[in-house]
Design a protein around this motif. Sequence first.
Motif, PDB file in Angstrom:
ATOM      1  N   TYR A  64       0.781  -1.227   0.000  1.00 46.39           N
ATOM      2  CA  TYR A  64       0.000   0.000   0.000  1.00 46.39           C
ATOM      3  C   TYR A  64       0.822   1.291   0.000  1.00 46.39           C
ATOM      4  N   PHE A  65       2.116   1.203   0.285  1.00 43.79           N
ATOM      5  CA  PHE A  65       2.898   2.424   0.392  1.00 43.79           C
ATOM      6  C   PHE A  65       4.132   2.377  -0.503  1.00 43.79           C
ATOM      7  N   THR A  69       6.102   7.864   1.869  1.00 44.01           N
ATOM      8  CA  THR A  69       5.028   7.283   2.671  1.00 44.01           C
ATOM      9  C   THR A  69       5.457   5.940   3.247  1.00 44.01           C
ATOM     10  N   PHE A  70       6.133   5.153   2.420  1.00 41.78           N
ATOM     11  CA  PHE A  70       6.655   3.871   2.902  1.00 41.78           C
ATOM     12  C   PHE A  70       7.708   4.107   3.979  1.00 41.78           C
ATOM     13  N   ASN A 258       0.819   9.564   8.710  1.00 45.35           N
ATOM     14  CA  ASN A 258       1.208   8.800   7.531  1.00 45.35           C
ATOM     15  C   ASN A 258       0.334   9.177   6.323  1.00 45.35           C
ATOM     16  N   TYR A 259      -0.947   9.392   6.579  1.00 40.70           N
ATOM     17  CA  TYR A 259      -1.852   9.822   5.507  1.00 40.70           C
ATOM     18  C   TYR A 259      -1.460  11.205   4.996  1.00 40.70           C
ATOM     19  N   SER A 262       1.325  10.968   2.730  1.00 36.36           N
ATOM     20  CA  SER A 262       0.967  10.381   1.423  1.00 36.36           C
ATOM     21  C   SER A 262       0.345  11.403   0.471  1.00 36.36           C
TER      22      SER A 262
END
Length: 265
Positions: A64-65, A69-70, A258-259, A262
Motif C-alpha cells: 500500500y505504500f 510514505t513507505f 502517515n496519511y 501520502s
Amino acid sequence: MLISNFWHVFAAILPALVIIFYVYKQDLFPEPKNIVFKTFIFGCSIIIFLNLVLTDVDNFAQKYFEGETFNFFDSFIRAAFLEEISKMIIIIFFCTRKDEFDEPMDGLVYGTAASLGFAAYENINYVLHFYNEPSFEIATIRAYTAVPMHALCGIMMGFLIAQSIFEKKHNYLNLVLALLIPVGIHGLYNFSLSSSTISKEIAYLILLIFSVRAYILFKNLKKKQNQSKNLNKKYFTITLSNFTNAATTVLLIMLGLNYLISITL
C-alpha cells in the motif's frame, strides 16, 4: 555462531550494559538487581513478538505504500510504534506492578532496562549480519547512535509512566505521552536516516537534545531523593483499558500523519 564470534557479540552488548550500569548508579535507592535483570531479559524477548507480526506488517507496507510514505510507515509504525509499545507493556504490566516501584526514579531505571534489553539483542543481529559478516565497525557506530537512542526512549517512557502514576493530575495525558514521545523520537531518528526529504543530521540532533533532557531528569530526581526518603503516593493505576486507549490514540496519530505524508510528498 555466537561462541565463534564472542568478541563481536561482546562488542554488541557492551554499550547497553554500560548505559544500564550508569543509570542504575543514578538511583540513590537502587532497585532489586533481579527485577532489573528480568526486565532486561523481557526486553530481549520482544523480538519473539516482532517475529510473529513483522512479516504481515512488511507485506502490508509494500502493498500500500511507496516512497516517503513507505519510509514514514516503516520508521514510525513498523519500527517505532511496535518496538516502543512492546517495551511499554513490560514496564507497565511487570515493573509497575512490583512493590519496589515506589518512586519516579524507578521508571527511568526500568525503562532503560527494558529498552536496552531489546537494543542489545537487536545490536547483535546488526553487528553479525549487517555486512554479511561480523563487523566491529557497526558495533562502534551503533554504540554512539542506535543504542543510546533506545536508552533515551526508555528513559523518557519510564519517566512519563512514573509521572502518570505518581502525579495528582494529567495522569492519562502522561500515559499517552509515555508512548507518543518515544515513538516520536524513535520514528524521527529512523525517518531522518531513510528519507530523502529531511537531513540525516536530525538523528544526531535528537540524540543531543534528549541526552541533555535525560541528564536534567536524573539531576532533578536525585535532588528529590536527597531531600526525602518517603515513598511517593500512587494516584493512578494503569489498567489494561486505559493502556489500550492510550496505545490506540498514539497509533491513530501515527496513521493520520502517515496519511498526510501520502498526500503532501
